[in-house]
Design a protein around this motif. Structure first.
Motif, PDB file in Angstrom:
ATOM      1  N   UNK A 160      81.463  91.093  48.427  1.00 19.66           N
ATOM      2  CA  UNK A 160      80.843  89.763  48.428  1.00 19.66           C
ATOM      3  C   UNK A 160      81.320  88.932  47.242  1.00 19.66           C
ATOM      4  N   UNK A 161      81.417  89.559  46.084  1.00 17.18           N
ATOM      5  CA  UNK A 161      81.932  88.862  44.905  1.00 17.18           C
ATOM      6  C   UNK A 161      83.376  88.438  45.149  1.00 17.18           C
ATOM      7  N   UNK A 162      84.164  89.308  45.744  1.00 22.07           N
ATOM      8  CA  UNK A 162      85.557  88.997  46.042  1.00 22.07           C
ATOM      9  C   UNK A 162      85.664  87.805  47.008  1.00 22.07           C
TER      10      UNK A 162
ATOM     11  N   UNK B 261      86.772  82.050  47.900  1.00 24.26           N
ATOM     12  CA  UNK B 261      86.362  80.751  48.426  1.00 24.26           C
ATOM     13  C   UNK B 261      86.297  79.697  47.319  1.00 24.26           C
ATOM     14  N   UNK B 262      85.760  80.055  46.183  1.00 24.30           N
ATOM     15  CA  UNK B 262      85.688  79.168  45.021  1.00 24.30           C
ATOM     16  C   UNK B 262      87.094  78.725  44.597  1.00 24.30           C
TER      17      UNK B 262
ATOM     18  N   UNK C 284      91.409  74.712  44.190  1.00 22.83           N
ATOM     19  CA  UNK C 284      92.837  74.406  44.341  1.00 22.83           C
ATOM     20  C   UNK C 284      93.032  73.226  45.287  1.00 22.83           C
ATOM     21  N   UNK C 285      92.321  73.247  46.413  1.00 23.40           N
ATOM     22  CA  UNK C 285      92.397  72.157  47.374  1.00 23.40           C
ATOM     23  C   UNK C 285      91.917  70.846  46.741  1.00 23.40           C
TER      24      UNK C 285
ATOM     25  N   UNK D 136      86.409  68.554  49.322  1.00 26.46           N
ATOM     26  CA  UNK D 136      86.945  69.850  49.741  1.00 26.46           C
ATOM     27  C   UNK D 136      85.850  70.758  50.296  1.00 26.46           C
ATOM     28  N   UNK D 137      84.650  70.722  49.729  1.00 27.68           N
ATOM     29  CA  UNK D 137      83.549  71.531  50.260  1.00 27.68           C
ATOM     30  C   UNK D 137      83.163  71.053  51.651  1.00 27.68           C
TER      31      UNK D 137
END
Length: 89
Positions: free
Chosen positions: A17-19, A24-25, A30-31, A66-67
């Motif tokens: 889950x952390x990965x 995603x973050x 980056x986007x 981006x979100x």
């Protein structure tokens, strides 16, 4: 019987889950960075005012965009104006 591929343990699930969250973050930031650079340096201020209602784009607006884009909500209040921004999206 064993469910979900061997039962797993809570530590492994937490690590995964952390990965996923960090991935995603990273993708969102980056986007947002690429969108910010494209729209800041490739679009005239008048075009930004006409389409967005503001003359400049700040980074948190790019993060918001981006979100909204990644979650496929797509409110439509921000849209890419430059050709490179459109290609990015």
């Amino acid at each position: 019987g064993v469910c979900w591929g061997g039962g797993g343990n809570a530590g492994e699930v937490k690590r995964q889950m952390v990965h996923v969250c960090l991935t995603l973050f990273t993708i969102i930031f980056l986007f947002a960075s690429m969108f910010y650079v494209c729209e800041t340096f490739m679009v005239d201020q008048e075009e930004k005012v006409e389409n967005w209602g503001v003359g400049h784009l700040v980074f948190h607006d790019a993060v918001y965009f981006s979100i909204v884009t990644v979650t496929t909500v797509g409110y439509g209040d921000f849209k890419p104006l430059s050709w490179l921004g459109k290609l990015l999206v």
